[in-house]
Write a protein that holds these residues in place. Structure first.
Motif, PDB file in Angstrom:
ATOM      1  N   GLU A  34       0.825  -1.212   0.000  1.00  0.00           N
ATOM      2  CA  GLU A  34       0.000   0.000   0.000  1.00  0.00           C
ATOM      3  C   GLU A  34       0.856   1.256   0.000  1.00  0.00           C
ATOM      4  N   ALA A  35       2.103   1.151   0.454  1.00  0.00           N
ATOM      5  CA  ALA A  35       3.024   2.288   0.480  1.00  0.00           C
ATOM      6  C   ALA A  35       4.426   1.792   0.165  1.00  0.00           C
ATOM      7  N   VAL A  36       5.184   2.639  -0.526  1.00  0.00           N
ATOM      8  CA  VAL A  36       6.581   2.357  -0.833  1.00  0.00           C
ATOM      9  C   VAL A  36       7.423   3.436  -0.166  1.00  0.00           C
ATOM     10  N   VAL A  37       8.439   2.993   0.577  1.00  0.00           N
ATOM     11  CA  VAL A  37       9.354   3.907   1.248  1.00  0.00           C
ATOM     12  C   VAL A  37      10.719   3.771   0.592  1.00  0.00           C
ATOM     13  N   GLY A  38      11.229   4.875   0.074  1.00  0.00           N
ATOM     14  CA  GLY A  38      12.561   4.887  -0.509  1.00  0.00           C
ATOM     15  C   GLY A  38      13.570   5.387   0.502  1.00  0.00           C
ATOM     16  N   VAL A  39      14.730   4.740   0.546  1.00  0.00           N
ATOM     17  CA  VAL A  39      15.806   5.160   1.433  1.00  0.00           C
ATOM     18  C   VAL A  39      16.639   6.196   0.675  1.00  0.00           C
ATOM     19  N   LEU A  40      16.650   7.420   1.221  1.00  0.00           N
ATOM     20  CA  LEU A  40      17.381   8.508   0.565  1.00  0.00           C
ATOM     21  C   LEU A  40      18.878   8.292   0.676  1.00  0.00           C
ATOM     22  N   ARG A  41      19.610   8.549  -0.356  1.00  0.00           N
ATOM     23  CA  ARG A  41      19.310   9.159  -1.623  1.00  0.00           C
ATOM     24  C   ARG A  41      19.028   8.126  -2.690  1.00  0.00           C
ATOM     25  N   GLY A  42      19.975   7.208  -2.894  1.00  0.00           N
ATOM     26  CA  GLY A  42      19.902   6.293  -4.028  1.00  0.00           C
ATOM     27  C   GLY A  42      18.676   5.417  -4.089  1.00  0.00           C
ATOM     28  N   GLY A  43      18.087   5.089  -2.965  1.00  0.00           N
ATOM     29  CA  GLY A  43      16.921   4.212  -2.962  1.00  0.00           C
ATOM     30  C   GLY A  43      15.656   4.835  -3.513  1.00  0.00           C
ATOM     31  N   MET A  44      15.630   6.170  -3.621  1.00  0.00           N
ATOM     32  CA  MET A  44      14.426   6.821  -4.141  1.00  0.00           C
ATOM     33  C   MET A  44      14.199   6.533  -5.617  1.00  0.00           C
ATOM     34  N   VAL A  45      15.281   6.345  -6.372  1.00  0.00           N
ATOM     35  CA  VAL A  45      15.124   6.081  -7.806  1.00  0.00           C
ATOM     36  C   VAL A  45      14.436   4.730  -8.023  1.00  0.00           C
ATOM     37  N   PRO A  46      14.979   3.626  -7.499  1.00  0.00           N
ATOM     38  CA  PRO A  46      14.265   2.363  -7.696  1.00  0.00           C
ATOM     39  C   PRO A  46      12.921   2.313  -6.971  1.00  0.00           C
ATOM     40  N   ALA A  61       9.657   8.785   2.001  1.00  0.00           N
ATOM     41  CA  ALA A  61      11.122   8.773   1.978  1.00  0.00           C
ATOM     42  C   ALA A  61      11.637   8.848   3.398  1.00  0.00           C
ATOM     43  N   VAL A  62      12.783   8.212   3.620  1.00  0.00           N
ATOM     44  CA  VAL A  62      13.456   8.309   4.904  1.00  0.00           C
ATOM     45  C   VAL A  62      14.958   8.397   4.621  1.00  0.00           C
ATOM     46  N   GLU A  63      15.623   9.309   5.314  1.00  0.00           N
ATOM     47  CA  GLU A  63      17.058   9.481   5.118  1.00  0.00           C
ATOM     48  C   GLU A  63      17.821   8.635   6.119  1.00  0.00           C
ATOM     49  N   VAL A  64      18.418   7.562   5.606  1.00  0.00           N
ATOM     50  CA  VAL A  64      19.263   6.689   6.404  1.00  0.00           C
ATOM     51  C   VAL A  64      20.534   6.481   5.593  1.00  0.00           C
ATOM     52  N   THR A  65      21.661   6.858   6.145  1.00  0.00           N
ATOM     53  CA  THR A  65      22.912   6.745   5.399  1.00  0.00           C
ATOM     54  C   THR A  65      24.002   6.123   6.262  1.00  0.00           C
ATOM     55  N   ARG A  66      24.868   5.408   5.587  1.00  0.00           N
ATOM     56  CA  ARG A  66      26.025   4.842   6.269  1.00  0.00           C
ATOM     57  C   ARG A  66      27.318   5.333   5.637  1.00  0.00           C
ATOM     58  N   THR A  67      27.325   5.457   4.307  1.00  0.00           N
ATOM     59  CA  THR A  67      28.527   5.980   3.664  1.00  0.00           C
ATOM     60  C   THR A  67      28.629   7.472   3.965  1.00  0.00           C
ATOM     61  N   ASN A  84      15.280  13.043  10.287  1.00  0.00           N
ATOM     62  CA  ASN A  84      13.888  13.335   9.976  1.00  0.00           C
ATOM     63  C   ASN A  84      13.010  12.091   9.778  1.00  0.00           C
ATOM     64  N   PRO A  85      12.948  11.185  10.753  1.00  0.00           N
ATOM     65  CA  PRO A  85      12.079  10.024  10.595  1.00  0.00           C
ATOM     66  C   PRO A  85      10.602  10.412  10.500  1.00  0.00           C
ATOM     67  N   ALA A  86      10.257  11.637  10.920  1.00  0.00           N
ATOM     68  CA  ALA A  86       8.869  12.099  10.801  1.00  0.00           C
ATOM     69  C   ALA A  86       8.430  12.189   9.338  1.00  0.00           C
ATOM     70  N   SER A  87       9.394  12.205   8.408  1.00  0.00           N
ATOM     71  CA  SER A  87       9.055  12.257   6.987  1.00  0.00           C
ATOM     72  C   SER A  87       8.274  11.027   6.545  1.00  0.00           C
ATOM     73  N   LEU A  88       8.305   9.964   7.345  1.00  0.00           N
ATOM     74  CA  LEU A  88       7.561   8.749   7.007  1.00  0.00           C
ATOM     75  C   LEU A  88       6.057   8.916   7.174  1.00  0.00           C
ATOM     76  N   GLY A  89       5.634   9.862   7.999  1.00  0.00           N
ATOM     77  CA  GLY A  89       4.210  10.073   8.202  1.00  0.00           C
ATOM     78  C   GLY A  89       3.569   8.927   8.966  1.00  0.00           C
ATOM     79  N   VAL A  90       2.304   8.719   8.729  1.00  0.00           N
ATOM     80  CA  VAL A  90       1.527   7.679   9.408  1.00  0.00           C
ATOM     81  C   VAL A  90       1.522   6.420   8.543  1.00  0.00           C
ATOM     82  N   LEU A  91       1.973   5.323   9.098  1.00  0.00           N
ATOM     83  CA  LEU A  91       2.000   4.045   8.379  1.00  0.00           C
ATOM     84  C   LEU A  91       1.174   2.972   9.079  1.00  0.00           C
ATOM     85  N   THR A  92       0.436   3.346  10.096  1.00  0.00           N
ATOM     86  CA  THR A  92      -0.345   2.400  10.884  1.00  0.00           C
ATOM     87  C   THR A  92      -1.246   1.549   9.993  1.00  0.00           C
ATOM     88  N   GLY A  93      -1.095   0.225  10.134  1.00  0.00           N
ATOM     89  CA  GLY A  93      -1.961  -0.713   9.439  1.00  0.00           C
ATOM     90  C   GLY A  93      -1.667  -0.912   7.963  1.00  0.00           C
TER      91      GLY A  93
END
Length: 164
Positions: A34-46, A61-67, A84-93
Motif C-alpha cells: 500500500e506504500a513504498v518507502v525509498g531510502v534517501l538518496r539512491g533508494g528513491m530512484v528504484p 522517503a526516509v534518510e538513512v545513510t552509512r557511507t 527526519n524520521p517524521a518524513s515517514l508520516g503515518v504508516l499504521t496498518g
C-alpha cells in the motif's frame, strides 16, 4: 569512468529497469504494497520505479545513510545515521515496501525497517536492487535478510545516477 578493481558492476539505466522489473514481479506475486518507502538518496530512484510498476501512489522517503561520501570505496560510519524520521508520516496498518538501491552489510536497510516498524504497519517487506556480497560479513546472508534482491554482485556497484 576509469577501471577500478573494487568495482563489481557499472549499471546502465537498462540494467536498473531490468532489476526493478524483476523485483516488481516478485513483489506483485506476494501482493502489492500500500506504500513504498525509498531510502534517501539512491533508494528513491528504484522506489519510484517500483511504485509506478506496482501502481502504488503512496510514496514516502526516509534518510538513512552509512557511507560518509560519494565514490567507490567511500568511508562508512560505524552505524547508519538517520534524519527526519517524521518524513515517514503515518504508516499504521499499511503494507509497506522499503526500498534501497544497494545493500552492503544490510545495516542501512535494517535501520530503515526498524524506523518503519515503529510506526505500526501491518506488514513490512524490504527490497534492494543490488547487494555487494564483498561487504556482507555478519549475520544471516542477504537472501535471508532482504525479501527481494535484484542481483548479487562481488564489489562496489555504480548506478547511472552516480555517474559524474
Amino acid at each position: 569512468m576509469a577501471a577500478d578493481p573494487r568495482v563489481g558492476a557499472v549499471l546502465s539505466w537498462g540494467d536498473v529497469e531490468a532489476l526493478t522489473g524483476s523485483v516488481a514481479e516478485r513483489v506483485w506475486a506476494d501482493g502489492a504494497p500500500e506504500a513504498v518507502v525509498g531510502v534517501l538518496r539512491g533508494g528513491m530512484v528504484p522506489a519510484t520505479l517500483l511504485a509506478h510498476r506496482l501502481g502504488v501512489r503512496d510514496m514516502r522517503a526516509v534518510e538513512v545513510t552509512r557511507t560518509t561520501a560519494d565514490g567507490v570505496g567511500a568511508a562508512k560510519a560505524p552505524e547508519p545515521q538517520y534524519r527526519n524520521p517524521a518524513s515517514l508520516g503515518v504508516l499504521t496498518g499499511l503494507d509497506v515496501l522499503v526500498v534501497d538501491d544497494i545493500a552492503g552489510s544490510g545495516a542501512t536497510l535494517n535501520r530503515a525497517r526498524r524506523l518503519v516498524r515503529a510506526l505500526g504497519p501491518s506488514r513490512i517487506r524490504t527490497a534492494a536492487m543490488a547487494v555487494n556480497r564483498d561487504n556482507w560479513s555478519t549475520g544471516p546472508g542477504p537472501e535471508e535478510a532482504i525479501d527481494y534482491i535484484g542481483e548479487l554482485y562481488e564489489g562496489w556497484v555504480v548506478f547511472p545516477w552516480e555517474m559524474h
